[in-house]
Design a protein around this motif. Structure first.
Motif, PDB file in Angstrom:
ATOM      1  N   TYR A 108     -10.693  33.421  29.575  1.00  0.00           N
ATOM      2  CA  TYR A 108     -10.845  34.847  30.016  1.00  0.00           C
ATOM      3  C   TYR A 108      -9.849  35.438  29.294  1.00  0.00           C
ATOM      4  O   TYR A 108     -10.043  36.454  28.711  1.00  0.00           O
ATOM      5  N   VAL A 109      -8.577  34.922  29.387  1.00  0.00           N
ATOM      6  CA  VAL A 109      -7.391  35.555  28.471  1.00  0.00           C
ATOM      7  C   VAL A 109      -7.872  35.886  27.096  1.00  0.00           C
ATOM      8  O   VAL A 109      -7.386  36.643  26.430  1.00  0.00           O
ATOM      9  N   ASP A 110      -8.314  34.790  26.527  1.00  0.00           N
ATOM     10  CA  ASP A 110      -8.392  34.774  24.986  1.00  0.00           C
ATOM     11  C   ASP A 110      -9.892  35.450  24.703  1.00  0.00           C
ATOM     12  O   ASP A 110     -10.237  35.849  23.521  1.00  0.00           O
ATOM     13  N   GLY A 111     -10.691  36.025  25.583  1.00  0.00           N
ATOM     14  CA  GLY A 111     -11.876  36.847  25.356  1.00  0.00           C
ATOM     15  C   GLY A 111     -12.903  36.169  24.926  1.00  0.00           C
ATOM     16  O   GLY A 111     -13.945  36.143  24.182  1.00  0.00           O
ATOM     17  N   GLU A 112     -12.767  34.659  25.346  1.00  0.00           N
ATOM     18  CA  GLU A 112     -13.965  33.796  24.826  1.00  0.00           C
ATOM     19  C   GLU A 112     -14.952  33.345  26.117  1.00  0.00           C
ATOM     20  O   GLU A 112     -15.671  32.350  25.904  1.00  0.00           O
ATOM     21  N   ILE A 113     -14.820  34.197  27.136  1.00  0.00           N
ATOM     22  CA  ILE A 113     -15.563  33.429  28.280  1.00  0.00           C
ATOM     23  C   ILE A 113     -17.052  33.977  28.120  1.00  0.00           C
ATOM     24  O   ILE A 113     -17.092  35.135  27.636  1.00  0.00           O
ATOM     25  N   PRO A 114     -18.009  33.276  28.458  1.00  0.00           N
ATOM     26  CA  PRO A 114     -19.471  33.784  28.400  1.00  0.00           C
ATOM     27  C   PRO A 114     -19.668  35.018  29.244  1.00  0.00           C
ATOM     28  O   PRO A 114     -18.919  35.330  30.394  1.00  0.00           O
ATOM     29  N   ALA A 115     -20.495  35.927  28.704  1.00  0.00           N
ATOM     30  CA  ALA A 115     -20.789  37.316  29.487  1.00  0.00           C
ATOM     31  C   ALA A 115     -21.167  37.206  30.908  1.00  0.00           C
ATOM     32  O   ALA A 115     -20.731  37.852  31.796  1.00  0.00           O
ATOM     33  N   ASP A 116     -21.971  36.005  31.125  1.00  0.00           N
ATOM     34  CA  ASP A 116     -22.612  35.875  32.298  1.00  0.00           C
ATOM     35  C   ASP A 116     -21.667  35.172  33.476  1.00  0.00           C
ATOM     36  O   ASP A 116     -22.140  35.034  34.663  1.00  0.00           O
ATOM     37  N   ARG A 117     -20.548  34.772  32.841  1.00  0.00           N
ATOM     38  CA  ARG A 117     -19.546  34.453  33.617  1.00  0.00           C
ATOM     39  C   ARG A 117     -18.248  35.179  34.095  1.00  0.00           C
ATOM     40  O   ARG A 117     -17.633  35.027  35.066  1.00  0.00           O
ATOM     41  N   ARG A 118     -18.311  36.329  33.251  1.00  0.00           N
ATOM     42  CA  ARG A 118     -17.098  37.120  33.557  1.00  0.00           C
ATOM     43  C   ARG A 118     -17.095  37.694  34.841  1.00  0.00           C
ATOM     44  O   ARG A 118     -15.838  37.963  35.253  1.00  0.00           O
ATOM     45  N   GLY A 119     -18.174  38.133  35.214  1.00  0.00           N
ATOM     46  CA  GLY A 119     -18.195  38.914  36.706  1.00  0.00           C
ATOM     47  C   GLY A 119     -17.523  38.113  37.691  1.00  0.00           C
ATOM     48  O   GLY A 119     -16.929  38.474  38.604  1.00  0.00           O
TER      49      GLY A 119
END
Length: 262
Positions: free
Chosen positions: A16-27
């Motif tokens: 998440y910090v690195d901006g690598e988290i999948p969009a469907d998991r960000r929320g």
């Protein structure tokens, strides 16, 4: 379907910090951070450390590391910014000696509250100002409800400025995970489409005067008053940002908040 109740792993927080988290998991991760202040604090510190490392050692970290240092072993399993930190450590030792590295590394490893709050506020600004359909959770048309909801979550009666004299209308706001608990985020928009945001988060930092920080093509003004940190973020036009920040500061600081009634 997003499972917002599933536990968030350490690896997911790093991603998440690195901006690598999948969009469907960000929320789900943002919901987790909003209700887990320890993890939110850890994420904010990692972000501030990453930015401090990039700002101070970005060029050095990109230089090749001498073959006698096994960087792959040292950085195995680490995310991108942590690997860069290892590279920076090694190269800095070679270039400037251990004493110089320790002096500089201390500041990178221990970000100030100013760094933590402004990093998180600018990150949120970058994510949401580009949104067309969903920039906020609650629109400015529901201002009383919006202010009451976020005030209750922060346990502090928020003073949300009217910035129409500065050519800005309230788009709305949202709840965010903050460095030390929930944070409130309000967005304003001008007739030309320019957007500014105000970030509120509780803190134990003593009151401070307004401070400025530039980052890429964005900038922010930050101050602390009565246990709340405020960050006004916008474009790189410092004069315009200062005008907006000063207008917000004057209204927020005008009267001490009444005791919450909830």
């Amino acid at each position: 379907m997003i499972d917002r109740d599933s536990p968030v792993t350490q690896d997911e927080l790093h991603a998440y910090v690195d901006g690598e988290i999948p969009a469907d998991r960000r929320g789900a991760i943002e919901a987790w951070l909003a209700s887990h202040p320890d993890d939110a604090t850890r994420v904010a510190e990692w972000r501030a450390q990453a930015e401090a490392i990039r700002a101070r050692y970005g060029a050095i970290a990109s230089e090749p590391v001498p073959a006698r240092f096994d960087l792959d072993t040292l950085a195995r399993g680490a995310r991108s910014w942590r690997a860069a930190a290892v590279a920076a450590v090694l190269v800095a030792f070679l270039a400037g000696g251990a004493v110089g590295w320790l002096a500089h590394g201390a500041s990178a490893a221990a970000p100030s509250r100013f760094d933590i709050f402004t990093t998180q506020a600018l990150d949120a600004h970058k994510v949401y100002v580009v949104e067309v359909r969903h920039p906020v959770e609650v629109t400015g048309a529901e201002r009383p409800h919006l202010v009451q909801w976020l005030s209750k979550r922060l346990d502090y009666e928020l003073r949300v400025p009217q910035l129409e004299p500065s050519g800005l209308k309230l788009v709305g706001g949202r709840l965010l995970p903050g460095p030390f608990g929930p944070a409130a985020f309000f967005m304003y928009e001008g007739a030309s489409g320019e957007r500014f945001t105000i970030y509120y988060a509780r803190t134990d930092t003593p009151p401070t005067a307004m401070r400025y920080r530039a980052a890429d093509r964005l900038a922010a003004f930050y101050w602390v008053d009565q246990g709340v940190a405020y960050v006004v973020s916008g474009g790189a036009d410092r004069d315009r940002l200062l005008q907006v920040a000063q207008a917000a500061y004057d209204q927020i600081d005008k009267n001490a908040p009444a005791k919450p009634t909830w």
